[in-house]
Design an enzyme around this catalytic site. Structure first.
Site, PDB file in Angstrom:
ATOM      1  N   GLU A 127       0.823  -1.221   0.000  1.00  0.00           N
ATOM      2  CA  GLU A 127       0.000   0.000   0.000  1.00  0.00           C
ATOM      3  C   GLU A 127       0.856   1.269   0.000  1.00  0.00           C
ATOM      4  O   GLU A 127       0.354   2.350   0.316  1.00  0.00           O
ATOM      5  CB  GLU A 127      -0.970   0.009   1.182  1.00  0.00           C
ATOM      6  CG  GLU A 127      -1.964  -1.152   1.174  1.00  0.00           C
ATOM      7  CD  GLU A 127      -2.889  -1.159  -0.039  1.00  0.00           C
ATOM      8  OE1 GLU A 127      -3.326  -0.080  -0.457  1.00  0.00           O
ATOM      9  OE2 GLU A 127      -3.165  -2.250  -0.568  1.00  0.00           O
TER      10      GLU A 127
ATOM     11  N   ASP B 220      -1.902  -1.629  -9.200  1.00  0.00           N
ATOM     12  CA  ASP B 220      -2.539  -2.912  -8.968  1.00  0.00           C
ATOM     13  C   ASP B 220      -2.857  -3.623 -10.287  1.00  0.00           C
ATOM     14  O   ASP B 220      -3.502  -3.050 -11.166  1.00  0.00           O
ATOM     15  CB  ASP B 220      -3.862  -2.713  -8.224  1.00  0.00           C
ATOM     16  CG  ASP B 220      -3.636  -2.131  -6.835  1.00  0.00           C
ATOM     17  OD1 ASP B 220      -2.479  -2.146  -6.370  1.00  0.00           O
ATOM     18  OD2 ASP B 220      -4.606  -1.650  -6.228  1.00  0.00           O
TER      19      ASP B 220
END
Lengths: 652, 652
Positions: free
Chosen positions: B126, B213
Site C-alpha cells: 500500500e 494494482d
C-alpha cells in the site's frame, strides 16, 4: 472559579552545545541557571522537572559546585525530578539506533550515579519526533517524553491538556503535550494574562503543561533584567504558591491519571522549526497559506520535518553523513573513548539552523569535526584509496586517510575535494559554509524588544549587510576548476561578478584509482567568443606521508588557441590570525600546513563571510578564506598546460 | 516530437489477501492475471516489472501452473523483473522490525529458489512509507522501492519523473515516484490521452514511471470487458512497441541513470489512503480545504498516516495489538511453523478500510485471528491470569489462556470481555465490528461505470440502507452491563432507541485477581425517576478447563426500591447457520460451545450488520449476533441480585 486545584507541570530544559565557548557556560550559570534555582529554592511549596544536557552536567560537576549542590538538595527533597535524554543532546531520529541507546543509557547511568535514580522521562532534543522513537525510548527504559502541541494537532488531537500514550512495534511511550500559549506567556507576559489562561485550563478540567528552554530565564536578550531584576520570576513563583495551583512533577502526574488515549503522531517538532527547515521561497508560500487558512486547517497544514535540513544545507548533510560513517566504524572497532568522541560529535546544534546560529557557527562545526577526527584517531586507519558513497547520493566518493592528512573527493561534482582533514590537530581544514539565501535576509524592521519572546523580536539587518547578499552558485568545496576570461579581476571573482567560461566547477568527473594515485578527468568545454571549445582536465591526486600532490594536466581539445585564466579554488576554514600569504606559498594553521603551487601562480583570496540570524539579532560571521590559485594561460591547438599544487605538513 | 526514446517503467502489483475465498483466487487468475501475461507475452519487445504477493505465489505454484510457467518463461527471457516485499503483504511500518526482516527474507529466498535471483526491488505494501523503512529495506538487501508521487510532493520534490535516493541511519534506498496521472490513465482512458501525456514527459526529459494494482486489468468492475474483450490492453501494448518508447525494468533504469538527488520523505501513502484514515467529519473538512487551496498548497496539506487507522477503528487496533503480543512470544519461543502463522496474520487487508472491504470483511478477520491462535497453539501457554497492557492504552487488561478457551478482559472499559478465543477451532468468537459512521454513508449519486477508475465510480446506496445507519455508542464487546427501563422492548434495544439507565457499559471497573478467579467491580449508579441511585456490580470470572463462569452480584446501594431490566450483552462472530437459540441456552459454533444463564433469562438478539463500500459498490455485511441475556428485576433497598452465565464446550 472552580474549587479544584489546577495541576501545573513545569519542565525546564537547559542546554549549551558541545564546543561552545567557556565564557558562554560561565555566563549562563551566572545570569541564568544559578539565579533560577536560587529563586526556585525559596518557594518551598513548588515542584519542578528539570533537564540539563550532558555538556552542562559535565561543566557543572567540575566548575559550578554551588549550582550542582543546589540541584542535589532539591532532588533529595523531592522537589525536583530530573529528566534523561541523549547525553550530548543529539537529535535522536538522525543518529543510529545503537548510538541512541548508548547516549540515553549514558545519561540514565550518570543521573543514577550522581543523584540516585534513573530518570523515568526524557527530554527529546528540539522535540524532533518520528513515530519509531517510541520504541527507541521505551527500549532505553524511558516511560514518557514531552512533545509540542503541534505534534498532537497533526494527529487530530484537540485537547492538549491531557496525557496521551503512543506505540511503536508494541512498545508504549507516554506523551505530554507542551502548551504553546504557555510557552509564549512564560516568562514574557503579565501575571494577569498567565492567570486568565490558567483559569481557562482549570475550567476545562485539564492539566497545565509547560516545558521550555531554561535560557529564557536570564540568557535570552533582555530577560535577565525582566526575570530577575524586575522580579518577574519571584512574582510568578509566588503566584504559583498562593493561587489554586498545585505544581507537580511529571512522574507524579503520571501516577495520578491514566492516559486520555492512544495517539499516533507523524514526524514533527515545534511549529517554528518546521518552517525554518523550508527553503526561503517555500517558507514564504507556507506562511502565507497558514495566514489565509481557517483554524480547522491547522491539523493538515504542515511544514517540513527535521531531516530536510540535510537537503537544505549541504554542509549539514556532509557533517551528518561523515558522522554516520564514523559511527559505523566506531561500532565495529571503537573503544569507549572513541565512542564518547562520537557521541560528542552528535550534539545537535551544528546540524541545523533556525533562530540560533547552529550550523552557521564555525566553532561548533569545528568542534564536531574535532570529535569525529578524534574518534578516527582511536581507530585503525584503512590505508589506500577507498571508494564509497559516503554522502548517500547514489554516486561514489573517494577517500584516503593517512596519519597526517585525510582526503575526501567527490568525482560527481567537479572532482572536488570536499574534505581535507589534518589529523595532528583533529581539524577539518575545508569546513566552510557557502553563502545562501535565508528567508530572513529579506526582512527589515525595527522594534522594541522588552519582555518579548525571542520569536516576536523584530530585527534590523546590520548596515553593509547588502554586500553579503552574494549567494554562491556552487558549493565552496576545494580543488574546483574555474576557467575565467583573462580580463577577470580578483574583485570580479570575489563579487561573483564574472562569467564562468568552463563547464567543470560542479560537473561530473570520471575517476580511476591506480595504486596510490587517484585520477580525475573530464572532457569538457570552454566558451571562447561564443564558441564551445573542447578542453579536458585531468587531476591526479597522490597522497604521501606528509604531503599531498594535486597534478593538473589541461589539454586543448581543438585546433584553435585558447586564451584563458585557469584557477583552482580552495576554501579553508581559517580565522585571519591563522593563515598568511607568503611570496610563493600559503601558510595555513599558523604555518603547520603549507600550500605551494607551481608554476608560480597568482593567489587571489578573500574572506568568506555569512550573514545569519541569532537570538541577539544578526551576525556577520567569518567562515574562512577563499583562495584561487590561478594562471593566465595561452594554449595553442592541442597544447597542454601542467601545474601542481602541493599541500604539506611543515613541522615547526 | 523529441527524437529520444522515452523510458517507460511499468510495474504490476498483484495481491489477494490471506484467507480470501478460493473462488476469488480462481477468478483472479482466470479473468485477470493469466490473460494479462498471455497478452504481454505476445509483445516480445516489451519489458515489465512484476510483484505477486505470497498468497498468490503459493496458490499459483500449487494450482495455476500455466501462469507459473508463463512467468518463469518471461523471467528467463529477461522480459520480467520480479519484485520482493513482505511475503504475506504486511504493512511494514506496523509490524516489528524482526518480522519485517523475516517476511522480506522469506520472499527473497522464495524468488531465489524458484526463479534463480534475489529481488533488487521491493513492492511496499500500500506504499505505506515511514522514513525508517529505508533502513529496514536496505538491511534486507533491497536496493529500491516505489512510492507515490504524493510522498515526493510532501518532501518538496516537484519533478516526479526522476529516480531519487533516501537515507536512514546511513542506509541508502533508491526511490521511484509513481505517476498518479498515469495511474488514472492506465487502463481507463483512450490511447490518445496516454500518448499526449507521455509526450509531455518525454519533452521534459523524464522517465515515465507507473506502478499499480494488476487487478485493474480484468478484476475491477467493468475492466474485463474493457481491457480484454474490447482490446484496450492489446492496443496499449502495441502502442508501447510501436511508438518512440522503450519499456525497461526498474533495475535496468537504475543502472543507466544516477539518482537525481537525496530526499527525505515524511510518512505517507497514496492520496486516497491518507483521506480514508481520517474520521468522517475530518475527511470532509480536509477535502474542502484541498478544494479551496491553491496548487502550491499541495505540498503542505496532508491527511492522516496509516497508523491512525488504529485510532479510527478499535477493532483494527485490537487485531494489531493482539498480533504484536503474539509476535513477541513467537520471537522468544516460536518455531518455524508458529512464525509462518504469525506472518500470515500480518497480511494487511483486515487492518484497515478504504475503498475495499478490508476490516469490514469478517472472513479476513477470522482468518487473521485463526493464524494468531494457530501460532499460540504452537507456543507453551502461560497458565493463570496475567495482567498486561495488551492494547497499550496505559491501563491494564487481564488475560487467561487455557487449552480450550482464551479470555481477554478490559477492566477500564466496562470490565468487558474483549476477546473470547476457542482454541480447538482457532476461532475468536467475539470478533465482530461495531457500526460506525463512514464518510461515504452520506453520499448518494448514480452514474455509469464504463472504463472508469474505481476512484471515479459514483455509487448508489442500496435501498433499505437507512436502517443500518444506527451507530453504536459503545464497542460491541461482551459481558457489557446494561440497565434498561423495564418497559424497554427488544426492538428498542436493537434500534438503540432506549436510554441507558446505568453508568456501567463502558465505564471503569476495578479488578482483583485471587487464585483462579478474577473479580471485576464498580460502584456506579442507575437513574430512577430523575434520581441517581447508587448501585454496584461485581462480576467474578472463573475459567475452568472446559468452561468459564461469569458470576454477577448486583447490589442496590440505596434504601429505595429499584425496578429495572438488567442485561448482559454478548456479541458473537457467528453466521446464521452456526448458532441457534435453545429453550434455556444459546448454542454457538454449531453446538460446540454453549452459553447458559441462570436464573432463566430472556435472550434478546439481533443480527449485527454493517454497511461498507467495496470496489463493487456497497455491501451489507453480517458481522455476527448481538445477544442480550436479561432479567427484569426488582431490588428492594440494599438487596442483592445474583445471576450466572456459563460458557462451556460441548463435545459432540
Amino acid at each position: 472559579m472552580n474549587d479544584k486545584r489546577l495541576d501545573f507541570l513545569l519542565a525546564i530544559h537547559n542546554h549549551q552545545p558541545v564546543g561552545n565557548f567557556r565564557s558562554v557556560f560561565e555566563k549562563a550559570f551566572q545570569d541564568c541557571y544559578r539565579p533560577f534555582f536560587e529563586e526556585f529554592r525559596k518557594h518551598i511549596g513548588l515542584k519542578l522537572t528539570v533537564h540539563f544536557s550532558g555538556p552542562l552536567w559535565e561543566y557543572m560537576q567540575a566548575e559550578e559546585r554551588v549550582c550542582w549542590n543546589l540541584i542535589r538538595e532539591l532532588v533529595d527533597k523531592g522537589r525536583v525530578e530530573l529528566l534523561g535524554g541523549g547525553f550530548y543532546e543529539p537529535v535522536l531520529s538522525v543518529i543510529p539506533e545503537e548510538d541512541r541507546q548508548g547516549q540515553l543509557e549514558m545519561m540514565s547511568r550518570f543521573l543514577e550515579k550522581e543523584f540516585g535514580t534513573r530518570p523515568k522521562g526524557a527530554w527529546l532534543t528540539e522535540r524532533v519526533w518520528e513515530p519509531n522513537l517510541a520504541k527507541t525510548l521505551a527500549r532505553a527504559g524511558i516511560e514518557y517524553t514531552l512533545l509540542d502541541e503541534e505534534h498532537f494537532h497533526y494527529g487530530g488531537i484537540a485537547d492538549i491538556h491531557k496525557i496521551y500514550i503512543t506505540e511503536d512495534e508494541g512498545y508504549g511511550l507516554k506523551l505530554f503535550p507542551i502548551d504553546k500559549k504557555l510557552r509564549y506567556l512564560v516568562p514574557f507576559q503579565k501575571l494577569n494574562d498567565v492567570r486568565a489562561y490558567l483559569d481557562s485550563i482549570r475550567s476545562q478540567g485539564g492539566l497545565a503543561i509547560l516545558g521550555d528552554d531554561g535560557e529564557k530565564f536570564g540568557l535570552w536578550p533582555g530577560t535577565k533584567k525582566w526575570v530577575y531584576e524586575d522580579g518577574w520570576l519571584a512574582r510568578f513563583l509566588d503566584f504559583l504558591e498562593s493561587e489554586d495551583i498545585r505544581t507537580r512533577t511529571y512522574s507524579e502526574v503520571l501516577e495520578a491519571y491514566p492516559p486520555e488515549g492512544r495517539v499516533y503522531l507523524p514526524p514533527a517538532s515545534y511549529e517554528e522549526m518546521m518552517e525554518w527547515v523550508l527553503e526561503p521561497q517555500d517558507s514564504e508560500i507556507f506562511l502565507k497559506l497558514k495566514e489565509q487558512s481557517p483554524p480547522q486547517a491547522r491539523r493538515y497544514l504542515r511544514g517540513g520535518f527535521f531531516r530536510e535540513f540535510f537537503s537544505k544545507y549541504q554542509e549539514a548533510n556532509h557533517l551528518h553523513k561523515r558522522m554516520l560513517f564514523v559511527s559505523r566504524r566506531v561500532r565495529v572497532k571503537g573503544d569507549a573513548e572513541a565512542r564518547t568522541e562520537l557521541y560528542k560529535s552528535q550534539c545537535n546544534d551544528p546540524y541545523w539552523h533556525g533562530v540560533f546560529g547552529g550550523l552557521y557557527l564555525p566553532h561548533l562545526r569545528e568542534d564536531a569535526y574535532a570529535h569525529l577526527l578524534g574518534a578516527e584517531r582511536r581507530l585503525p586507519r584503512e590505508s589506500g584509496w577507498q571508494e564509497l558513497d559516503l554522502d548517500l547520493d547514489g554516486q561514489a566518493e573517494v577517500m584516503s586517510q593517512g596519519e597526517i592528512f585525510g582526503l575526501l573527493l567527490k568525482p560527481s561534482s567537479g572532482g572536488s575535494l570536499i574534505e581535507l582533514d589534518y589529523y595532528p590537530l583533529s581539524r577539518n581544514l575545508t569546513d566552510v559554509l557557502s553563502r545562501r539565501k535565508e528567508s530572513y535576509h529579506a526582512r527589515k524592521a525595527a522594534g522594541s524588544n522588552d519582555g518579548k519572546s525571542i520569536h516576536e523580536i523584530s530585527k534590523e539587518l546590520p548596515s553593509g549587510a547588502e554586500r553579503l547578499f552574494r549567494y554562491d552558485w556552487h558549493r565552496r568545496a576545494s580543488c574546483l576548476d574555474h576557467f575565467l576570461h583573462p580580463a577577470t579581476t580578483p574583485e570580479n571573482f570575489r563579487n561573483i561578478d564574472y562569467r564562468e567560461q568552463g563547464d567543470f566547477v560542479n560537473q561530473p568527473y570520471e575517476f580511476k584509482i591506480s595504486g596510490t594515485s587517484l585520477s580525475l578527468f573530464r572532457d569538457g568545454h570552454v566558451w571562447m567568443d561564443g564558441e564551445r571549445v573542447p578542453l579536458s582536465v585531468q587531476k591526479v591526486v597522490i597522497p604521501r606521508d606528509e604531503e599531498i600532490l594535486f597534478r593538473y594536466t589541461i589539454q586543448n581539445g581543438s585546433e584553435r588557441t585558447i586564451n584563458i585564466r585557469f584557477g583552482s579554488e580552495w576554501n579553508f576554514y581559517q580565522i585571519p590570525e591563522e593563515w598568511d600569504l607568503g611570496a610563493t606559498d600559503v601558510r595555513l594553521v599558523k604555518g603547520k600546513v603549507i600550500l605551494e603551487a607551481q608554476p608560480r601562480p597568482e593567489f587571489w583570496n578573500f574572506p568568506l563571510q555569512t550573514l545569519s540570524q541569532s537570538e541577539q539579532g544578526y551576525d556577520i560571521i567569518h567562515q574562512g578564506i577563499c583562495l584561487l590559485s590561478n594562471w593566465k594561460i595561452t594554449l595553442p591547438g592541442r597544447a597542454i598546460f601542467s601545474a601542481e599544487i602541493r599541500l604539506r605538513e611543515h613541522r615547526l
